[in-house]
Design an enzyme around this catalytic site. Structure first.
Site, mmCIF file in Angstrom:
data_model
loop_
_atom_site.group_PDB
_atom_site.id
_atom_site.type_symbol
_atom_site.label_atom_id
_atom_site.label_comp_id
_atom_site.label_asym_id
_atom_site.label_seq_id
_atom_site.Cartn_x
_atom_site.Cartn_y
_atom_site.Cartn_z
ATOM 1 C CE LYS A 13 42.943 50.087 46.535
ATOM 2 N NZ LYS A 13 42.307 48.784 46.232
ATOM 3 N NE ARG A 92 42.074 49.792 52.440
ATOM 4 C CZ ARG A 92 43.056 49.539 51.595
ATOM 5 N NH1 ARG A 92 44.065 50.427 51.497
ATOM 6 N NH2 ARG A 92 43.025 48.434 50.893
ATOM 7 N NE ARG A 131 48.192 41.591 44.446
ATOM 8 C CZ ARG A 131 47.582 42.688 45.033
ATOM 9 N NH1 ARG A 131 47.663 43.983 44.729
ATOM 10 N NH2 ARG A 131 47.131 42.243 46.240
ATOM 11 N NE ARG A 164 49.729 42.590 49.047
ATOM 12 C CZ ARG A 164 48.824 43.840 48.586
ATOM 13 N NH1 ARG A 164 49.191 44.523 47.580
ATOM 14 N NH2 ARG A 164 47.976 43.939 49.292
ATOM 15 N NE ARG A 175 43.807 42.432 50.713
ATOM 16 C CZ ARG A 175 44.394 41.852 49.608
ATOM 17 N NH1 ARG A 175 44.863 40.959 49.724
ATOM 18 N NH2 ARG A 175 44.413 42.826 48.842
HETATM 19 P P1 AP5 Z 1 46.285 45.806 41.802
HETATM 20 O O1 AP5 Z 1 46.914 46.976 40.790
HETATM 21 O O2 AP5 Z 1 47.246 45.208 42.454
HETATM 22 O O3 AP5 Z 1 45.016 46.161 42.580
HETATM 23 P P2 AP5 Z 1 44.779 47.136 43.858
HETATM 24 O O4 AP5 Z 1 43.681 47.756 43.764
HETATM 25 O O5 AP5 Z 1 46.239 47.957 44.063
HETATM 26 O O6 AP5 Z 1 44.863 45.721 44.894
HETATM 27 P P3 AP5 Z 1 45.501 45.770 46.391
HETATM 28 O O7 AP5 Z 1 45.460 44.528 46.904
HETATM 29 O O8 AP5 Z 1 46.841 46.381 46.189
HETATM 30 O O9 AP5 Z 1 44.616 46.640 47.176
HETATM 31 P P4 AP5 Z 1 44.290 46.595 48.702
HETATM 32 O O10 AP5 Z 1 43.602 47.943 48.576
HETATM 33 O O11 AP5 Z 1 43.614 45.362 49.164
HETATM 34 O O12 AP5 Z 1 45.879 46.555 49.222
HETATM 35 P P5 AP5 Z 1 46.746 47.559 50.070
HETATM 36 O O13 AP5 Z 1 48.121 47.243 49.575
HETATM 37 O O14 AP5 Z 1 46.359 49.193 49.359
HETATM 38 O O15 AP5 Z 1 45.758 44.697 40.869
HETATM 39 C C1 AP5 Z 1 45.365 43.459 41.226
HETATM 40 C C2 AP5 Z 1 45.683 42.476 40.340
HETATM 41 O O16 AP5 Z 1 45.029 42.502 39.096
HETATM 42 C C3 AP5 Z 1 47.305 42.517 39.851
HETATM 43 O O17 AP5 Z 1 47.650 41.155 39.427
HETATM 44 C C4 AP5 Z 1 46.908 43.234 38.471
HETATM 45 O O18 AP5 Z 1 48.046 43.071 37.519
HETATM 46 C C5 AP5 Z 1 45.571 42.628 37.886
HETATM 47 N N1 AP5 Z 1 44.974 43.548 37.224
HETATM 48 C C6 AP5 Z 1 44.850 45.035 37.724
HETATM 49 N N2 AP5 Z 1 44.066 45.606 36.694
HETATM 50 C C7 AP5 Z 1 43.658 44.823 35.888
HETATM 51 C C8 AP5 Z 1 42.607 44.711 34.698
HETATM 52 N N3 AP5 Z 1 42.011 45.868 34.111
HETATM 53 N N4 AP5 Z 1 42.475 43.629 34.133
HETATM 54 C C9 AP5 Z 1 42.917 42.538 34.357
HETATM 55 N N5 AP5 Z 1 43.837 42.523 35.556
HETATM 56 C C10 AP5 Z 1 44.107 43.572 36.120
HETATM 57 O O19 AP5 Z 1 46.416 47.377 51.380
HETATM 58 C C11 AP5 Z 1 47.118 46.318 52.040
HETATM 59 C C12 AP5 Z 1 46.658 46.302 53.522
HETATM 60 O O20 AP5 Z 1 47.144 47.391 54.259
HETATM 61 C C13 AP5 Z 1 45.043 46.448 53.783
HETATM 62 O O21 AP5 Z 1 44.429 45.199 53.715
HETATM 63 C C14 AP5 Z 1 45.144 47.093 55.338
HETATM 64 O O22 AP5 Z 1 45.388 46.294 56.188
HETATM 65 C C15 AP5 Z 1 46.331 47.790 55.234
HETATM 66 N N6 AP5 Z 1 45.990 49.265 54.913
HETATM 67 C C16 AP5 Z 1 46.469 50.052 53.578
HETATM 68 N N7 AP5 Z 1 45.731 51.292 53.501
HETATM 69 C C17 AP5 Z 1 45.195 51.414 54.789
HETATM 70 C C18 AP5 Z 1 44.423 52.436 55.375
HETATM 71 N N8 AP5 Z 1 44.253 53.679 54.668
HETATM 72 N N9 AP5 Z 1 43.799 52.124 56.694
HETATM 73 C C19 AP5 Z 1 44.061 50.934 57.225
HETATM 74 N N10 AP5 Z 1 44.674 49.892 56.811
HETATM 75 C C20 AP5 Z 1 45.314 50.134 55.598
#
Ligand code: AP5
Ligand code: ZN
Length: 220
Positions: A13, A92, A131, A164, A175
């Site tokens: 994402k 979410r 990552r 992280r 997660r």
């Molecule tokens: P990346 O692009 O970082 O993936 P992502 O989907 O953004 O993953 P996140 O871990 O950031 O998502 P998340 O939803 O768990 O975390 P968030 O920060 O939103 O890619 C991942 C890796 O793969 C990278 O190294 C990249 O280079 C590689 N990659 C990407 N695309 C690729 C491809 N096509 N091929 C190969 N490699 C690739 O949330 C964190 C925490 O915050 C949650 O767990 C929760 O506790 C809290 N939170 C956030 N939003 C909410 C909400 N709405 N409600 C409640 N709690 C929330």
């Protein structure tokens, strides 16, 4: 154009949002990034979020909704939002999705597309364990799929690349389980509303981006 980018942890994402910011001039709103900033700055949201995030649980809906609402109140009329935005990581839960519909009426905007990055679980674990994120500017890398030019150093700002706090093996599994229980039902929710488009997230970063561009270009 306002879009929701959905998908499990590690689906790409953040990676795809960065490309959409570049191509369409959209503003990325990542609730994960907003929480991490709040934790760093030790704000009221940060203190609450820290505990939930470190274990891989969702931050409770009422805090998350309040945070995003306050963020939009302060920012929605700024220049950065003139071309629209990408919601990355929100909603979410079904409760958040329902509340988003109210927020849309409150701020007078609509969601034009919901893109779901579809990807098998074993790939997520590989992506998350490799990552690395810049401690200064937040840019994300992968040690195999998207390495920085110099190991451990951000290409964009020279900052140190770190893992992280929610990337331990246990937290990653929580997660993924949390996603399956609380977020996956949104796929049916937005499918029923006729708003969801699935994109195969298990392709190269550029191939995934091309598929998303096709969907968005068709909206125009
Ligand atoms: P990346 O692009 O970082 O993936 P992502 O989907 O953004 O993953 P996140 O871990 O950031 O998502 P998340 O939803 O768990 O975390 P968030 O920060 O939103 O890619 C991942 C890796 O793969 C990278 O190294 C990249 O280079 C590689 N990659 C990407 N695309 C690729 C491809 N096509 N091929 C190969 N490699 C690739 O949330 C964190 C925490 O915050 C949650 O767990 C929760 O506790 C809290 N939170 C956030 N939003 C909410 C909400 N709405 N409600 C409640 N709690 C929330
Ligand atoms: Zn950086």
């Amino acid at each position: 154009m306002n879009i929701i980018l959905m998908g499990p942890p590690g689906a790409g994402k953040g990676t795809q949002a960065a490309k959409l910011v570049e191509k369409y001039g959209l503003k990325q709103i990542s609730t994960g990034d907003l929480f991490r900033k709040a934790i760093k700055e030790e704000t009221k949201f940060g203190v609450i979020a820290k505990y939930f995030i470190s274990f891989g649980y969702l931050v409770p809906d009422d805090f998350t909704i309040q945070m995003i609402q306050e963020y939009l109140e302060e920012n929605i009329n700024t220049e950065e939002f003139k071309n629209g935005f990408i919601l990355d990581g929100f909603p979410r839960t079904i409760i958040q999705a329902r509340k988003l519909a109210d927020i849309c009426s409150m701020f007078n905007f609509k969601i034009d597309a919901v893109i779901n990055l579809d990807i098998p679980e074993d790939v997520l674990v590989k992506r998350l364990s490799g990552r690395r994120t810049c401690a200064d500017c937040g840019k994300s890398y992968h040690i195999v799929y998207n390495p920085p030019k110099k190991e451990g150093v951000c290409d964009a700002c020279g900052g140190e690349l770190t893992q992280r706090s929610d990337e331990s093996e246990e937290a990653v599994q929580v997660r993924i389980d949390t996603y399956n229980k609380q977020t996956k039902p949104l796929i049916d929710y937005y499918t029923m509303l006729g708003e969801l488009t699935n994109v195969d997230g298990n392709q190269s970063m550029d191939e995934v981006a091309e598929e998303i561009y096709k969907v968005l270009d068709n909206l125009k």
